[in-house]
Design an enzyme around this catalytic site. Structure first.
Site, mmCIF file in Angstrom:
data_model
loop_
_atom_site.group_PDB
_atom_site.id
_atom_site.type_symbol
_atom_site.label_atom_id
_atom_site.label_comp_id
_atom_site.label_asym_id
_atom_site.label_seq_id
_atom_site.Cartn_x
_atom_site.Cartn_y
_atom_site.Cartn_z
ATOM 1 N N ARG A 1 0.820 -1.215 0.000
ATOM 2 C CA ARG A 1 0.000 0.000 0.000
ATOM 3 C C ARG A 1 0.860 1.273 0.000
ATOM 4 O O ARG A 1 1.956 1.306 0.559
ATOM 5 C CB ARG A 1 -0.969 -0.038 1.184
ATOM 6 C CG ARG A 1 -1.884 -1.254 1.035
ATOM 7 C CD ARG A 1 -2.920 -1.326 2.094
ATOM 8 N NE ARG A 1 -3.883 -0.244 1.977
ATOM 9 C CZ ARG A 1 -4.846 -0.019 2.858
ATOM 10 N NH1 ARG A 1 -4.967 -0.799 3.907
ATOM 11 N NH2 ARG A 1 -5.683 0.972 2.688
ATOM 12 N N ASP B 1 -15.438 2.738 2.728
ATOM 13 C CA ASP B 1 -15.183 1.329 3.081
ATOM 14 C C ASP B 1 -16.362 0.412 2.763
ATOM 15 O O ASP B 1 -16.263 -0.804 2.922
ATOM 16 C CB ASP B 1 -14.861 1.223 4.578
ATOM 17 C CG ASP B 1 -13.510 1.834 4.897
ATOM 18 O OD1 ASP B 1 -12.652 1.912 3.991
ATOM 19 O OD2 ASP B 1 -13.319 2.264 6.050
HETATM 20 C C1 S3P Z 1 -9.746 5.348 7.956
HETATM 21 C C2 S3P Z 1 -9.844 6.101 6.826
HETATM 22 C C3 S3P Z 1 -10.159 5.554 5.509
HETATM 23 C C4 S3P Z 1 -10.729 4.157 5.597
HETATM 24 C C5 S3P Z 1 -9.984 3.296 6.557
HETATM 25 C C6 S3P Z 1 -9.989 3.894 7.950
HETATM 26 C C7 S3P Z 1 -9.394 5.998 9.224
HETATM 27 O O1 S3P Z 1 -9.003 5.514 4.730
HETATM 28 O O2 S3P Z 1 -10.738 3.560 4.319
HETATM 29 O O3 S3P Z 1 -10.575 2.001 6.636
HETATM 30 O O4 S3P Z 1 -9.591 5.386 10.294
HETATM 31 O O5 S3P Z 1 -8.931 7.150 9.187
HETATM 32 P P1 S3P Z 1 -8.536 6.809 3.868
HETATM 33 O O6 S3P Z 1 -8.615 7.940 4.777
HETATM 34 O O7 S3P Z 1 -7.148 6.544 3.424
HETATM 35 O O8 S3P Z 1 -9.508 6.865 2.741
#
Ligand code: S3P
Length: 747
Positions: A434, A627
């Site tokens: 990632r 998500d």
């Molecule tokens: C999250 C933010 C999201 C989400 C992840 C949890 C967080 O990712 O997809 O499961 O807890 O801040 P991104 O902010 O990279 O989109």
């Protein structure tokens, strides 16, 4: 003669195997290989006539010899299974013989001394000597205890040297595998270090403790009251004293190193008891307890799992079903992560309730334990964090392993960039792919020094001791993880750190910082923090995770006749995109009993089955449902008409490429769909049965479980183990409400 090319055949591949020393280990090795038919003849050598006689009578060997030279004549493999201190003399005798092309190997518990003795006896380490050590045994001893199954599913460590002939190594390797052992190769020094720590030190302590207590005058009195603790800790003091005396003399250096480290840790414990330092004691005990649980899991898996299928946990979902009842899904993952982080950085003791005991949040918890924070629990969702303040973290003893959790890695990187020590962050195969430059680059602008693997992938090496400067940053993507990372770094940076987002993303960090009394200013799409303030411990109640609820919102919507209530779900407006999208598709979802708990809005969600229709998903809802798309795609597959998603390229860099992986799975189930660079087009219709893959992504596995409600045949979902990262009791809740998905029985 060893026929290396025939190593895979069932025919005997070894002419004569000679086993010198017919104790439990030598006898079991001989017996197992004799039964395997891999050797034409198995010959035993032992000084004790009674052992030789028994070995033949019990079928351990074909015949025995008293004389070593007579036995070794024409041998193909010679296994040395004598006590470790007898090895030197034995090697001296062997060196004086003509061993032809025979391969030598041994079973000594320490390897350095055997290798040294062999090199001395032969004038250099013989290339056909493969040092080995089976990690197996039992309280029984002697040839009569020989057991051909003794090594099954036990580790055998081979410690080849640079000069060891590969062909000799592969013969010895093959012999152990034939006995069902799990063979690993290791360097001699590493072997001796590892065994000193995991086996030799515990034996020394057990012998030492029993002797120390037994010597005392009042010993009888003491032992009368010695219950479980004493019994458990000292079981191994019943081991063979002569053998252990040999081992300590043979592995002296490595044992001394591990003993000295332990002695200073013991002194620290003594000081803590002396000083009445309960905090220090609690820290050691909580860390030890989780470590022990962790090791037990590793050991248990090893005991039951065959290497072939170890990673493929399969869910089998039966078609049809109708949902009913009231359930509470586990705690919110994002909030659980943040509760540990901010609780650790706060001053005072923070109590958390409703904490998600999934692997991702537990990875964060463990990271802070590794950095010296005392954390009690989790126990039924309750966690007690003894905060160390913004400047109280200590360097972790090694790399911090964050498993599957992108949130842990991205948020921690901001925090760690500002510490005065170095840190290394690593993860599993999915996390290692990632992108981390989205956090590393702005952190570098703040003055952080961060190294990553190629293309900004983990591991991340974060250098300590750099003074950060506040940054004004406009994010190129709508990411709460990037925003949170920078705000956490901003707690330490000189001046003000300001982050602007292109679209609203979850704001749990901002809310929780305020909950801990840390000022955050918010102006439209911009959030700012300034350093110089502190966090004060608080009480946190984690609401149910709307992302986990989403599976049931879709499930009850698509399964005719369903009605389900999801209790106490977090409905933070930056997270409710899934409800908005489902409602646009015609879903029947109502919010009941709305309230606010610890700064986060919460409600009970009632969902009834409805006829869904395809829609064009408004792009502004994408970050608010980021998500939930895997299961929304399932809703789209059940809807009438076409659903079009655009502006969601972020889905390609989640735990898997969720656009491609979902498209592959839906196509395999006969759903018409087409992935696009930033989304997908799905034509609703009939879902068939078939095989799909979770690709180690929890949300994919759960989405296809839900799809079974409208499938015409069973769906087998591969690679589902990571469901435990966010939703450990998913299958149990499915069973409770009427989704017929279960782990496929192990064959
Ligand atoms: C999250 C933010 C999201 C989400 C992840 C949890 C967080 O990712 O997809 O499961 O807890 O801040 P991104 O902010 O990279 O989109």
């Amino acid at each position: 003669m060893v026929d290396v090319t025939a190593l895979q055949s069932a025919e005997p591949v070894i002419g004569r195997l000679v086993v010198v020393g017919l104790g439990l280990i030598g006898g079991s090795f001989a017996k197992g290989l004799r039964e395997s038919g891999l050797c034409r003849e198995v010959v035993g050598v032992d000084l004790d006539p009674q052992s030789r006689k028994l070995a033949v009578e019990l079928g351990v060997v074909d015949r025995c010899e008293e004389d070593l030279a007579a036995a070794c004549q024409g041998a193909d493999v010679i296994q040395l299974a004598v006590p470790i201190l007898a090895m030197e003399k034995l090697l001296g005798r062997l060196a004086a013989m003509d061993l032809g092309q025979a391969i030598l190997t041994d079973v000594g518990s320490a390897k350095g001394n055997v290798v040294r003795a062999a090199a001395e006896a032969f004038g250099g380490m013989p290339p056909r000597f493969v040092p080995g050590h089976p990690i197996a045994g039992s309280e029984q001893s002697g040839v009569e205890a020989s057991n051909s199954e003794l090594f099954r599913r036990h580790k055998v460590i081979l410690t080849p040297l640079d000069q060891t002939e590969p062909a000799a190594l592969s013969v010895v390797d093959r012999l152990w595998r034939e006995l069902g052992a799990d063979v690993e190769h290791m360097q001699v020094e590493r072997h001796d270090e590892v065994l000193a720590a995991t086996s030799h030190l515990p034996h020394l302590l057990a012998f030492g403790l029993v002797d120390s207590l037994a010597k005392r005058n009042e010993n009888l009195e003491i032992f009368r009251y010695a219950a479980g603790g004493f019994r458990d800790f000292t079981r191994i003091a019943g081991s063979d004293p002569v053998m252990w005396h040999d081992i300590f003399l043979a592995n002296r250096e490595a044992v001394l190193r591990t003993l000295d480290t332990f002695r200073s840790d013991l002194d620290a414990l003594r000081d803590a008891v002396d000083a009445g330092d309960g905090h220090q004691l609690l820290g050691v005990f909580t860390r030890a307890r989780v470590a022990r649980e962790h090791f037990s899991k590793i050991l248990a898996r090893r005991a039951y799992v065959d290497a072939m299928n170890s990673n493929d946990l399969i869910f089998l979902a039966q078609p049809g079903g109708r949902l009913s009842g009231r359930i509470r899904v586990p705690g919110d993952k994002s909030i659980s992560h943040r509760s540990i982080m901010l609780g650790s950085l706060a001053e005072g003791v923070t109590e958390v309730e409703g904490f998600l005991e999934g692997e991702d949040a537990l990875a964060t918890l463990q990271a802070f334990r590794d950095m010296g924070v005392v954390i009690e629990g989790p126990h039924h969702g309750r966690v007690t964090i003894h905060g160390v303040g913004l400047h109280g973290l200590k360097p972790a003893p090694g790399p911090i392993y964050l498993g599957n959790s992108g949130t842990s890695m991205r948020l921690l990187s901001g925090l760690l960039a500002a510490q005065d020590f170095d840190s290394t962050l690593t993860g599993d195969a999915s996390l290692s792919k990632r992108p981390m430059n989205r956090v590393a680059n702005p952190l570098r602008e703040m003055g952080a020094v961060i190294e990553t693997a190629a293309e900004g992938r983990p591991p991340m090496i974060i250098r300590g001791g750099n003074k950060l400067k506040g940054l004004t940053y406009t994010m190129p993507m709508a990411s709460a993880q990037v925003k949170s990372c920078l705000l956490l770094a901003g707690l330490y940076a000189e001046g003000k750190t300001t982050v602007t987002e292109p679209a609203p993303t979850r704001d749990h960090t901002e809310r929780m910082l305020r909950g801990f009394g840390y000022p955050v200013s918010i102006d439209g799409a911009t959030a700012s923090v300034e350093s110089g303030n502190k966090l004060t411990a608080t009480h946190i109640e984690v609401p149910g995770d709307i992302s986990s609820s989403a599976f049931f919102l879709v499930a009850a919507s698509i399964a005719e006749g369903s009605e389900l209530v999801l209790e106490h779900v977090g409905i933070n407006p930056t997270r409710t995109g899934v409800i908005d999208i489902l409602r646009l598709m015609g879903a029947d979802i109502t919010l009941e009993n709305q309230r606010e708990v610890g700064g986060e809005p919460v409600a009970d969600l009632r969902v009834r089955a409805a006829k869904l229709k395809g829609i064009e998903i408004p792009e502004e809802l994408v970050p608010l449902a980021i998500d939930e798309f895997p299961v929304l795609f399932v809703a789209a597959a059940c809807a009438q008409g076409r659903t079009v998603l655009t502006g969601a390229e972020e889905l390609r860099v989640k735990e898997s490429d969720r656009i491609q992986v979902m498209a592959d799975g839906l196509l395999a189930l006969g759903v018409k769909c087409e992935p696009t660079p930033d989304g997908i087009i799905i034509d609703g219709g009939q879902i068939g049965g078939g095989e799909v893959h979770g690709h180690g992504d929890h949300r994919i596995a759960m989405a296809f479980s839900v799809a079974s409600l409208r499938a015409s045949a069973p769906i087998r979902i591969h690679d589902c183990a990571n469901v435990a990262t966010s939703f450990p009791n998913f299958l149990a809740l499915c069973a409770q409400v009427g989704i017929r998905v279960a782990q496929e029985a192990e064959s």
